[in-house]
Scaffold this motif. Sequence first.
Motif, PDB file in Angstrom:
ATOM      1  N   PHE A   1      -1.566  80.059 -56.191  1.00  0.00           N
ATOM      2  CA  PHE A   1      -2.810  79.529 -56.737  1.00  0.00           C
ATOM      3  C   PHE A   1      -3.940  80.555 -56.682  1.00  0.00           C
ATOM      4  CE2 PHE A   1      -0.768  75.396 -56.254  1.00  0.00           C
ATOM      5  CZ  PHE A   1      -1.231  74.727 -57.367  1.00  0.00           C
ATOM      6  N   GLU A   2      -4.010  81.338 -55.620  1.00  0.00           N
ATOM      7  CA  GLU A   2      -5.068  82.340 -55.513  1.00  0.00           C
ATOM      8  C   GLU A   2      -4.929  83.418 -56.585  1.00  0.00           C
ATOM      9  OE1 GLU A   2      -4.874  83.595 -51.431  1.00  0.00           O
ATOM     10  OE2 GLU A   2      -6.089  81.901 -50.747  1.00  0.00           O
ATOM     11  N   ASN A   3      -3.716  83.769 -56.950  1.00  0.00           N
ATOM     12  CA  ASN A   3      -3.489  84.733 -58.023  1.00  0.00           C
ATOM     13  C   ASN A   3      -3.816  84.127 -59.380  1.00  0.00           C
ATOM     14  OD1 ASN A   3      -2.679  86.780 -56.321  1.00  0.00           O
ATOM     15  ND2 ASN A   3      -0.528  86.194 -56.423  1.00  0.00           N
ATOM     16  N   GLY A   4      -3.730  82.809 -59.475  1.00  0.00           N
ATOM     17  CA  GLY A   4      -3.984  82.111 -60.729  1.00  0.00           C
ATOM     18  C   GLY A   4      -2.759  82.107 -61.614  1.00  0.00           C
TER      19      GLY A   4
ATOM     20  N   VAL B   1      -8.600  73.879 -55.694  1.00  0.00           N
ATOM     21  CA  VAL B   1      -7.938  74.319 -56.911  1.00  0.00           C
ATOM     22  C   VAL B   1      -8.777  73.849 -58.094  1.00  0.00           C
ATOM     23  CG1 VAL B   1      -5.882  74.041 -58.335  1.00  0.00           C
ATOM     24  CG2 VAL B   1      -5.662  74.290 -55.859  1.00  0.00           C
TER      25      VAL B   1
ATOM     26  N   LEU C   1      -5.863  77.307 -67.298  1.00  0.00           N
ATOM     27  CA  LEU C   1      -5.798  78.318 -66.254  1.00  0.00           C
ATOM     28  C   LEU C   1      -6.076  77.629 -64.927  1.00  0.00           C
ATOM     29  CD1 LEU C   1      -5.596  81.324 -65.483  1.00  0.00           C
ATOM     30  CD2 LEU C   1      -8.070  81.448 -65.752  1.00  0.00           C
ATOM     31  N   ILE C   2      -5.196  77.822 -63.969  1.00  0.00           N
ATOM     32  CA  ILE C   2      -5.330  77.218 -62.652  1.00  0.00           C
ATOM     33  C   ILE C   2      -5.678  78.339 -61.678  1.00  0.00           C
ATOM     34  CG2 ILE C   2      -4.243  75.714 -60.958  1.00  0.00           C
ATOM     35  CD1 ILE C   2      -4.196  74.793 -64.062  1.00  0.00           C
ATOM     36  N   HIS C   3      -6.706  78.104 -60.864  1.00  0.00           N
ATOM     37  CA  HIS C   3      -7.163  79.122 -59.921  1.00  0.00           C
ATOM     38  C   HIS C   3      -7.816  78.421 -58.750  1.00  0.00           C
ATOM     39  CE1 HIS C   3      -8.639  83.033 -58.634  1.00  0.00           C
ATOM     40  NE2 HIS C   3      -7.953  83.570 -59.622  1.00  0.00           N
ATOM     41  N   THR C   4      -8.161  79.173 -57.703  1.00  0.00           N
ATOM     42  CA  THR C   4      -8.853  78.594 -56.560  1.00  0.00           C
ATOM     43  C   THR C   4     -10.318  79.004 -56.577  1.00  0.00           C
ATOM     44  OG1 THR C   4      -8.306  80.457 -55.141  1.00  0.00           O
ATOM     45  CG2 THR C   4      -6.801  78.578 -55.111  1.00  0.00           C
ATOM     46  N   GLN C   5     -11.146  78.118 -56.047  1.00  0.00           N
ATOM     47  CA  GLN C   5     -12.574  78.400 -55.956  1.00  0.00           C
ATOM     48  C   GLN C   5     -13.134  77.547 -54.824  1.00  0.00           C
ATOM     49  OE1 GLN C   5     -14.650  77.769 -59.636  1.00  0.00           O
ATOM     50  NE2 GLN C   5     -16.632  77.954 -58.703  1.00  0.00           N
TER      51      GLN C   5
ATOM     52  N   TYR D   1      -9.178  75.200 -65.562  1.00  0.00           N
ATOM     53  CA  TYR D   1     -10.026  75.611 -66.679  1.00  0.00           C
ATOM     54  C   TYR D   1      -9.297  75.369 -67.984  1.00  0.00           C
ATOM     55  CZ  TYR D   1     -12.844  78.209 -63.295  1.00  0.00           C
ATOM     56  OH  TYR D   1     -13.639  78.560 -62.241  1.00  0.00           O
TER      57      TYR D   1
ATOM     58  N   SER E   1     -13.864  79.542 -71.881  1.00  0.00           N
ATOM     59  CA  SER E   1     -13.185  78.684 -70.911  1.00  0.00           C
ATOM     60  C   SER E   1     -14.217  77.878 -70.154  1.00  0.00           C
ATOM     61  CB  SER E   1     -12.350  79.518 -69.939  1.00  0.00           C
ATOM     62  OG  SER E   1     -13.184  80.332 -69.157  1.00  0.00           O
TER      63      SER E   1
END
Length: 122
Positions: free
Chosen positions: A101-104, A69, A61-65, A72, A80
């Motif tokens: 990326f923000e939406n994942g 980027v 799972l790719i997401h922003t934090q 997980y 996860s």
Amino acid sequence: MNKSLYFKICSAVIGTFLIIWSTAFAVFIVKERKKPAPDIPEQRAETVQKTVKSAEISHYLIHTQDGKVVVYEVYSNGYSKPVTIPDIYVKDLTDYDRKYFENGFMLEDISSLASMIEDFTS
């Protein structure tokens, strides 16, 4: 033997016994309270490691934090964990990519993940 003397000796012995027993009991209780509690985070970490080792990676799972980027690993049991934080910053992305990326999004295998990281870091 005189009854009153006998009564005084018995009372003294019983009283002494009760005082010693009460003191010993109080010391025992205090020692029990001072024992350190089991280290729950270590036990939990050990349980998580066993769980992760027994499960297969289902997908990534790719997401922003925090403006970066984050990748997980998602296991078949639903657990996860972040595995790598590539040097991809949200501020460096185009508006379209930033929203993406923000939406994942999900990647099925390691080769897709490697390709995505290579596309955005080179």
